[in-house]
Design a protein around this motif. Structure first.
Motif, PDB file in Angstrom:
ATOM      1  N   GLY A 208      48.733  33.027  44.926  1.00 35.04           N
ATOM      2  CA  GLY A 208      47.971  33.299  43.722  1.00 35.04           C
ATOM      3  C   GLY A 208      48.177  32.449  42.813  1.00 35.04           C
ATOM      4  O   GLY A 208      47.648  31.695  42.007  1.00 35.04           O
ATOM      5  N   LEU A 209      49.653  32.442  42.466  1.00 31.21           N
ATOM      6  CA  LEU A 209      50.252  31.667  41.213  1.00 31.21           C
ATOM      7  C   LEU A 209      49.641  30.190  41.545  1.00 31.21           C
ATOM      8  O   LEU A 209      49.546  29.591  40.499  1.00 31.21           O
ATOM      9  N   ALA A 210      50.066  29.719  42.624  1.00 33.52           N
ATOM     10  CA  ALA A 210      49.979  28.369  42.861  1.00 33.52           C
ATOM     11  C   ALA A 210      48.342  28.021  42.473  1.00 33.52           C
ATOM     12  O   ALA A 210      48.028  26.840  41.850  1.00 33.52           O
ATOM     13  N   LYS A 211      47.288  28.921  42.870  1.00 33.12           N
ATOM     14  CA  LYS A 211      45.942  28.577  42.619  1.00 33.12           C
ATOM     15  C   LYS A 211      45.865  28.468  41.212  1.00 33.12           C
ATOM     16  O   LYS A 211      44.880  27.738  40.754  1.00 33.12           O
ATOM     17  N   ALA A 212      46.584  29.176  40.349  1.00 34.68           N
ATOM     18  CA  ALA A 212      46.519  29.072  38.842  1.00 34.68           C
ATOM     19  C   ALA A 212      47.514  28.100  38.316  1.00 34.68           C
ATOM     20  O   ALA A 212      47.836  27.852  37.215  1.00 34.68           O
ATOM     21  N   GLY A 213      47.973  27.114  39.264  1.00 33.93           N
ATOM     22  CA  GLY A 213      48.849  26.094  38.727  1.00 33.93           C
ATOM     23  C   GLY A 213      50.233  26.445  38.422  1.00 33.93           C
ATOM     24  O   GLY A 213      50.667  25.977  37.489  1.00 33.93           O
ATOM     25  N   LEU A 214      50.475  27.744  38.371  1.00 34.88           N
ATOM     26  CA  LEU A 214      51.762  28.404  37.918  1.00 34.88           C
ATOM     27  C   LEU A 214      52.813  28.496  39.005  1.00 34.88           C
ATOM     28  O   LEU A 214      52.549  28.265  40.297  1.00 34.88           O
ATOM     29  N   LYS A 215      53.950  28.631  38.759  1.00 37.31           N
ATOM     30  CA  LYS A 215      55.189  28.698  39.509  1.00 37.31           C
ATOM     31  C   LYS A 215      56.094  29.902  39.164  1.00 37.31           C
ATOM     32  O   LYS A 215      56.161  30.099  37.936  1.00 37.31           O
ATOM     33  N   ALA A 216      56.614  30.610  40.357  1.00 37.84           N
ATOM     34  CA  ALA A 216      57.509  31.664  39.760  1.00 37.84           C
ATOM     35  C   ALA A 216      58.817  30.983  39.027  1.00 37.84           C
ATOM     36  O   ALA A 216      59.116  29.973  39.101  1.00 37.84           O
ATOM     37  N   PRO A 217      59.319  31.827  38.087  1.00 35.87           N
ATOM     38  CA  PRO A 217      60.551  31.442  37.437  1.00 35.87           C
ATOM     39  C   PRO A 217      61.683  31.092  38.308  1.00 35.87           C
ATOM     40  O   PRO A 217      61.624  31.466  39.373  1.00 35.87           O
ATOM     41  N   ALA A 218      62.647  30.083  38.061  1.00 37.94           N
ATOM     42  CA  ALA A 218      63.620  29.827  38.906  1.00 37.94           C
ATOM     43  C   ALA A 218      64.356  30.667  39.603  1.00 37.94           C
ATOM     44  O   ALA A 218      64.773  30.945  40.627  1.00 37.94           O
ATOM     45  N   ILE A 219      64.464  31.890  38.964  1.00 36.51           N
ATOM     46  CA  ILE A 219      65.334  32.917  39.186  1.00 36.51           C
ATOM     47  C   ILE A 219      64.745  33.640  40.382  1.00 36.51           C
ATOM     48  O   ILE A 219      65.242  34.202  41.506  1.00 36.51           O
ATOM     49  N   VAL A 220      63.574  34.079  40.288  1.00 36.51           N
ATOM     50  CA  VAL A 220      62.673  34.463  41.398  1.00 36.51           C
ATOM     51  C   VAL A 220      62.670  33.614  42.200  1.00 36.51           C
ATOM     52  O   VAL A 220      62.824  34.141  43.789  1.00 36.51           O
ATOM     53  N   ALA A 221      62.386  32.327  42.459  1.00 34.88           N
ATOM     54  CA  ALA A 221      62.497  31.490  43.361  1.00 34.88           C
ATOM     55  C   ALA A 221      63.881  31.393  44.315  1.00 34.88           C
ATOM     56  O   ALA A 221      63.940  31.596  45.413  1.00 34.88           O
ATOM     57  N   LEU A 222      65.052  31.389  43.453  1.00 35.97           N
ATOM     58  CA  LEU A 222      66.276  31.408  44.048  1.00 35.97           C
ATOM     59  C   LEU A 222      66.270  32.907  44.973  1.00 35.97           C
ATOM     60  O   LEU A 222      66.930  32.920  45.949  1.00 35.97           O
ATOM     61  N   GLY A 223      66.022  33.939  44.216  1.00 33.04           N
ATOM     62  CA  GLY A 223      65.908  35.277  44.985  1.00 33.04           C
ATOM     63  C   GLY A 223      65.268  35.451  46.292  1.00 33.04           C
ATOM     64  O   GLY A 223      65.818  35.779  47.241  1.00 33.04           O
ATOM     65  N   LYS A 224      64.001  34.756  46.304  1.00 30.08           N
ATOM     66  CA  LYS A 224      63.396  34.682  47.462  1.00 30.08           C
ATOM     67  C   LYS A 224      64.153  33.806  48.795  1.00 30.08           C
ATOM     68  O   LYS A 224      64.338  34.004  49.688  1.00 30.08           O
ATOM     69  N   SER A 225      64.640  32.670  48.175  1.00 31.33           N
ATOM     70  CA  SER A 225      65.307  31.782  48.852  1.00 31.33           C
ATOM     71  C   SER A 225      66.764  32.216  49.559  1.00 31.33           C
ATOM     72  O   SER A 225      67.050  32.208  50.719  1.00 31.33           O
ATOM     73  N   LEU A 226      67.584  33.333  48.665  1.00 29.28           N
ATOM     74  CA  LEU A 226      68.693  33.761  49.063  1.00 29.28           C
ATOM     75  C   LEU A 226      68.349  34.798  50.137  1.00 29.28           C
ATOM     76  O   LEU A 226      68.843  35.280  51.207  1.00 29.28           O
TER      77      LEU A 226
END
Lengths: 276, 283
Positions: free
Chosen positions: A230-248
């Motif tokens: 959904g975020l990508a559809k709006a050209g948005l990206k999760a903040p770095a901390i959220v992306a790191l959390g997911k990756s971890l």
């Protein structure tokens, strides 16, 4: 309460609606973030909240007052304060204190009441020391705080910040936001933050993502920021901390998905490391 | 093209009194450099950019292009090399004026004397360089484009003059994340070409960390810090004095280190942060 009921809005001469069938309730004291790409309708929505724009279809009610009712507009604009991206367009007077006095004077308040409101507003944004300075001699962050003081002097119930920190340096941005959130705690002011900065939106109680005039995501930031598609559809990206959390988490680290800020992440990781 | 500022100072005149903006600045940009200039609002970043682009003249010190001291753009009699230095102002889309995108982009190279098919080629190449299709969009009114597209058209207008040094003042401010990424992509691909240099004025720390090789931090008109992004962000909380905050992942690592975790405080990327945390938790 601000109630946006089935609102559709067209700018004159356009065939695509800037907003389409938006329904939304904003509670007093709430902290709501609205994000979305340029042109998604964020600023249009902001301007509908205080009657700067009137809906083509649907209604906007501010504490029961209809923005379509011209007789209610003065009271609606007192209740719903707005600060825009470019403070230069909002500053009018020769000195800082005169600028803040402009609104309360227009309300027809007696001079003593005006002085007291000006003093309180300048105190709140920490500009009391600069009250005799001409506004154009202030830094960008100071100007933005001055615009904020001008709005606060009207004693609003809802405060709309439309990209109000976009042009500020990081400390200036943090300064304005901290001040606003402190006022929310002290005075129960509702804050409606319109922003491109996902890190700022993540601090809200609730966030909306607009795309092409529609609300495509809505909920607590911790939930909304997980919706990568959904975020990508709006050209948005999760903040770095959220992306790191997911990756971890994908690497097997047992972290809750609710983490959105640096401080929360540091605390959670530290707890994991010391719990072993 | 090498731009060098030696002991440069600048002041604006307010009434009859000078208001100092920059003092004793030394900067050098040579081909292959990517310099970020950062600092709080009012620290003198934009003024420094204008001096480096020859749009202002210093009140003291010297501006040197390829070893030759020069006056500002359009000043003095000698032919100057300033046309090799391109400047993208803050919110440059506000200066779009022509009826079509192609005409707007053609304005700069037209002023340099290019005409006909040569001019056309320059316009098309510049539009392609910013990711816009000249066939599709060249005939459109710039005012019908999105904010991000307008900004890229404005940048194309500067690229069409084929600069060797590109100076950009807050090129992503006010854009949404997708627009920001596109503009950064344009800057990156310009920088990859041989012999080019970039000067990026920005207070977006994640951007500075990801793009620049060298960073200058201005504070009250002077150079407060100078170094690689890692050297700068290593300062952590101390950067707040200068109006700056390290990017979130760097702040996370610094916070973990402060609590006693054996992780590096000089991390910018997700991959680096992930690896450092997994190594620490696994140990």
């Amino acid at each position: 309460m601000i109630e946006v009921q089935g609102v559709t809005f067209f700018y004159p001469g356009t065939r695509e609606p800037a907003l389409e069938n938006i329904s939304l309730t904003i509670r007093p004291g709430e902290f709501l973030a609205i994000t979305g790409p340029n042109g998604s309708g964020k600023s249009t929505l902001a301007r509908l909240l205080n009657g700067l724009l009137r809906p083509g279809k649907g209604r906007v009610l501010v504490d029961g007052l209809d923005t379509a009712d011209a007789a209610s507009l003065v009271e609606i604009r007192r209740r719903v304060g707005m600060v825009f991206q470019d403070p230069d367009n909002q500053l009018v007077a020769a000195t800082v204190e005169d600028d803040v006095a402009f609104g309360p004077e227009n309300l027809g308040l007696p001079p003593a009441a005006v002085r007291q409101r000006v003093a309180a507003a300048l105190e709140a944004v920490e500009l009391a020391d600069l009250k005799t300075r001409p506004p154009h001699r202030l830094s960008g962050g100071q100007k933005q705080r001055l615009a904020l003081a001008g709005v606060l002097a009207m004693e609003p119930v809802y405060l709309v910040l439309d990209e109000a920190t976009a042009m500020l340096d990081p400390v200036g941005r943090e300064e304005v936001l901290k001040k606003v959130l402190a006022l929310r705690r002290e005075k129960g002011l509702a804050v409606i933050l319109i922003t491109h900065f996902m890190e700022e939106a993540a601090l809200a109680e609730r966030m909306l993502v607009l795309n092409e005039g529609r609300i495509i995501l809505s909920g607590p930031p911790a939930d909304v920021l997980q919706q990568e598609e959904g975020l990508a559809k709006a050209g948005l990206k999760a903040p770095a901390i959220v992306a790191l959390g997911k990756s971890l988490r994908q690497a097997g680290v047992k972290l809750p998905a609710s983490i959105v800020t640096v401080e929360e992440m540091a605390r959670a990781l530290w707890k994991l490391a010391s719990g072993k | 093209m090498e731009i060098s500022l030696r002991e440069v100072s600048f002041a604006y005149k307010v009434g009859d009194r000078p208001l100092p903006v920059l003092e004793s600045i030394n900067v050098r940009v040579a081909p292959g450099d990517f310099l970020a200039i950062t600092g709080s609002g009012g620290s003198g970043k934009s003024t420094l950019a204008m001096l480096m682009a020859g749009l202002l003249e210093p009140v003291a010190g010297r501006v040197i292009l390829d070893g030759k001291p020069v006056r500002g753009r359009g000043k003095g009699k000698t032919h100057s090399a300033w046309h090799k230095v391109g400047m993208v102002f803050q919110q440059p889309e506000q200066q779009l004026f022509a009826e079509t995108v192609a005409d707007d982009v053609a304005f700069g190279p037209g002023n340099l004397g290019f005409t006909g098919s040569e001019l056309e080629t320059r316009v098309e190449e510049a539009l392609r360089a910013v990711g816009l299709d000249p066939q599709k969009i060249g005939g459109h009114s710039p005012f019908r484009l999105s904010g991000g597209q307008q900004r890229r058209v404005a940048i194309a207008g500067v690229l069409a003059m084929d600069p060797e040094v590109l100076i950009l003042d807050e090129p992503t401010a006010g854009l949404d994340p997708a627009g920001r990424e596109q503009v950064l992509g344009v800057i990156r691909s310009f920088y990859r070409r041989p012999g080019k240099a970039v000067v990026l004025i920005s207070h977006n720390m994640a951007e500075v960390a990801a793009m620049a090789r060298q960073v200058i931090v201005l504070y009250q008109g002077r150079v407060a810090l100078q170094g690689t992004p890692r050297e700068i962000f290593r300062q952590g909380e101390a950067l707040k004095t200068y109006g700056l905050i390290p990017p979130p992942l760097t702040r996370l690592m610094q916070e973990l280190q402060r609590r006693g975790a054996p992780v590096s405080p000089e991390i910018f990327t997700l991959a680096e942060a992930r690896a450092a945390i997994l190594a620490w938790l696994g140990a």
